[in-house]
Design a protein around this motif. Structure first.
Motif, mmCIF file in Angstrom:
data_model
loop_
_atom_site.group_PDB
_atom_site.id
_atom_site.type_symbol
_atom_site.label_atom_id
_atom_site.label_comp_id
_atom_site.label_asym_id
_atom_site.label_seq_id
_atom_site.Cartn_x
_atom_site.Cartn_y
_atom_site.Cartn_z
ATOM 1 N N ALA A 52 10.417 2.119 -6.312
ATOM 2 C CA ALA A 52 10.099 2.512 -4.940
ATOM 3 C C ALA A 52 9.802 4.000 -4.801
ATOM 4 O O ALA A 52 9.589 4.486 -3.700
ATOM 5 C CB ALA A 52 11.252 2.130 -4.013
ATOM 6 N N ALA A 53 9.769 4.713 -5.916
ATOM 7 C CA ALA A 53 9.518 6.158 -5.860
ATOM 8 C C ALA A 53 8.043 6.489 -5.681
ATOM 9 O O ALA A 53 7.694 7.552 -5.174
ATOM 10 C CB ALA A 53 10.057 6.843 -7.112
ATOM 11 N N GLY A 54 7.174 5.604 -6.144
ATOM 12 C CA GLY A 54 5.751 5.847 -5.988
ATOM 13 C C GLY A 54 5.152 6.765 -7.022
ATOM 14 O O GLY A 54 4.042 7.264 -6.836
ATOM 15 N N GLU A 55 5.858 6.998 -8.120
ATOM 16 C CA GLU A 55 5.355 7.904 -9.148
ATOM 17 C C GLU A 55 4.660 7.179 -10.294
ATOM 18 O O GLU A 55 3.802 7.749 -10.952
ATOM 19 C CB GLU A 55 6.501 8.760 -9.677
ATOM 20 N N GLN A 56 5.073 5.935 -10.539
ATOM 21 C CA GLN A 56 4.418 5.143 -11.587
ATOM 22 C C GLN A 56 4.490 3.678 -11.189
ATOM 23 O O GLN A 56 5.376 3.271 -10.444
ATOM 24 C CB GLN A 56 5.057 5.361 -12.953
ATOM 25 N N LEU A 57 3.551 2.904 -11.691
ATOM 26 C CA LEU A 57 3.478 1.489 -11.357
ATOM 27 C C LEU A 57 4.604 0.734 -12.063
ATOM 28 O O LEU A 57 4.694 0.765 -13.293
ATOM 29 C CB LEU A 57 2.119 0.924 -11.778
ATOM 30 N N PRO A 58 5.461 0.047 -11.295
ATOM 31 C CA PRO A 58 6.508 -0.748 -11.936
ATOM 32 C C PRO A 58 5.926 -2.040 -12.504
ATOM 33 O O PRO A 58 4.859 -2.494 -12.083
ATOM 34 C CB PRO A 58 7.484 -1.038 -10.791
ATOM 35 N N SER A 59 6.635 -2.637 -13.425
ATOM 36 C CA SER A 59 6.175 -3.908 -13.998
ATOM 37 C C SER A 59 6.291 -5.014 -12.949
ATOM 38 O O SER A 59 7.068 -4.914 -11.989
ATOM 39 C CB SER A 59 7.005 -4.275 -15.229
ATOM 40 N N LEU A 60 5.518 -6.061 -13.145
ATOM 41 C CA LEU A 60 5.564 -7.196 -12.225
ATOM 42 C C LEU A 60 6.953 -7.824 -12.164
ATOM 43 O O LEU A 60 7.439 -8.132 -11.062
ATOM 44 C CB LEU A 60 4.503 -8.225 -12.598
ATOM 45 N N VAL A 62 9.813 -6.391 -12.431
ATOM 46 C CA VAL A 62 10.654 -5.506 -11.622
ATOM 47 C C VAL A 62 10.303 -5.658 -10.146
ATOM 48 O O VAL A 62 11.195 -5.740 -9.296
ATOM 49 C CB VAL A 62 10.526 -4.029 -12.075
ATOM 50 N N VAL A 63 9.024 -5.716 -9.822
ATOM 51 C CA VAL A 63 8.607 -5.882 -8.419
ATOM 52 C C VAL A 63 9.143 -7.204 -7.869
ATOM 53 O O VAL A 63 9.675 -7.259 -6.752
ATOM 54 C CB VAL A 63 7.069 -5.815 -8.281
ATOM 55 N N ARG A 64 9.036 -8.260 -8.649
ATOM 56 C CA ARG A 64 9.545 -9.567 -8.196
ATOM 57 C C ARG A 64 11.062 -9.528 -8.008
ATOM 58 O O ARG A 64 11.591 -10.081 -7.042
ATOM 59 C CB ARG A 64 9.153 -10.648 -9.190
ATOM 60 N N ALA A 65 11.769 -8.909 -8.929
ATOM 61 C CA ALA A 65 13.229 -8.815 -8.810
ATOM 62 C C ALA A 65 13.622 -7.980 -7.595
ATOM 63 O O ALA A 65 14.578 -8.315 -6.882
ATOM 64 C CB ALA A 65 13.815 -8.213 -10.084
ATOM 65 N N TYR A 66 12.898 -6.905 -7.331
ATOM 66 C CA TYR A 66 13.147 -6.049 -6.170
ATOM 67 C C TYR A 66 12.980 -6.883 -4.900
ATOM 68 O O TYR A 66 13.846 -6.864 -4.008
ATOM 69 C CB TYR A 66 12.156 -4.882 -6.188
ATOM 70 N N ALA A 67 11.884 -7.614 -4.808
ATOM 71 C CA ALA A 67 11.630 -8.452 -3.635
ATOM 72 C C ALA A 67 12.725 -9.501 -3.466
ATOM 73 O O ALA A 67 13.236 -9.708 -2.357
ATOM 74 C CB ALA A 67 10.263 -9.111 -3.739
ATOM 75 N N THR A 68 13.094 -10.145 -4.546
ATOM 76 C CA THR A 68 14.143 -11.168 -4.489
ATOM 77 C C THR A 68 15.465 -10.564 -4.031
ATOM 78 O O THR A 68 16.177 -11.158 -3.217
ATOM 79 C CB THR A 68 14.306 -11.841 -5.868
ATOM 80 N N ALA A 69 15.796 -9.382 -4.529
ATOM 81 C CA ALA A 69 17.039 -8.707 -4.140
ATOM 82 C C ALA A 69 17.047 -8.369 -2.655
ATOM 83 O O ALA A 69 18.116 -8.237 -2.057
ATOM 84 C CB ALA A 69 17.233 -7.454 -4.971
ATOM 85 N N CYS A 70 15.859 -8.264 -2.072
ATOM 86 C CA CYS A 70 15.745 -7.987 -0.627
ATOM 87 C C CYS A 70 15.641 -9.269 0.192
ATOM 88 O O CYS A 70 15.449 -9.220 1.411
ATOM 89 C CB CYS A 70 14.523 -7.108 -0.364
ATOM 90 N N GLY A 71 15.705 -10.408 -0.479
ATOM 91 C CA GLY A 71 15.621 -11.682 0.230
ATOM 92 C C GLY A 71 14.208 -12.101 0.568
ATOM 93 O O GLY A 71 13.996 -12.988 1.383
ATOM 94 N N ALA A 72 13.232 -11.472 -0.063
ATOM 95 C CA ALA A 72 11.820 -11.790 0.196
ATOM 96 C C ALA A 72 11.289 -12.752 -0.864
ATOM 97 O O ALA A 72 11.870 -12.906 -1.937
ATOM 98 C CB ALA A 72 10.988 -10.510 0.192
ATOM 99 N N ASP A 73 10.167 -13.358 -0.569
ATOM 100 C CA ASP A 73 9.505 -14.245 -1.507
ATOM 101 C C ASP A 73 8.791 -13.380 -2.543
ATOM 102 O O ASP A 73 7.867 -12.642 -2.189
ATOM 103 C CB ASP A 73 8.500 -15.139 -0.773
ATOM 104 N N PRO A 74 9.169 -13.461 -3.808
ATOM 105 C CA PRO A 74 8.548 -12.590 -4.808
ATOM 106 C C PRO A 74 7.072 -12.905 -5.036
ATOM 107 O O PRO A 74 6.353 -12.074 -5.588
ATOM 108 C CB PRO A 74 9.368 -12.848 -6.075
ATOM 109 N N GLU A 75 6.600 -14.051 -4.609
ATOM 110 C CA GLU A 75 5.188 -14.393 -4.772
ATOM 111 C C GLU A 75 4.308 -13.682 -3.735
ATOM 112 O O GLU A 75 3.107 -13.572 -3.934
ATOM 113 C CB GLU A 75 4.993 -15.907 -4.691
ATOM 114 N N GLU A 76 4.905 -13.257 -2.650
ATOM 115 C CA GLU A 76 4.123 -12.558 -1.632
ATOM 116 C C GLU A 76 3.851 -11.160 -2.085
ATOM 117 O O GLU A 76 2.939 -10.513 -1.828
ATOM 118 C CB GLU A 76 4.856 -12.531 -0.291
#
Length: 76
Positions: A52-60, A62-76
């Protein structure tokens, strides 16, 4: 309480836009701590914070896990 995140301009490019969107997900989830998210996501606090820092592109994964940890659908 953790450090305040640096402001992001989502117009600065796709990496900043993704980080901006990840931060929005976190806010909409009630602002869980990165420690709480790390327990749910299976990634370290540092990895999630960097995503979430915006300095480098995270891996997919990691993005899916971040979304899931927030209760969001990782496919969105």
């Amino acid at each position: 309480m953790g450090r305040q995140e640096k402001p992001l301009d989502p117009e600065q490019g796709p990496v900043a836009r993704l980080a901006h969107d990840l931060r929005r997900l976190r806010r909409e989830a009630g602002g869980p701590t990165y420690a709480a998210m790390a327990r749910r996501a299976g990634y370290s606090v540092a990895t999630l914070s960097r995503a979430a820092a915006g300095e480098q592109l995270p891996s997919l994964p990691v993005v899916r896990a971040y979304a899931t940890a927030c209760g969001a659908d990782p496919e969105e």
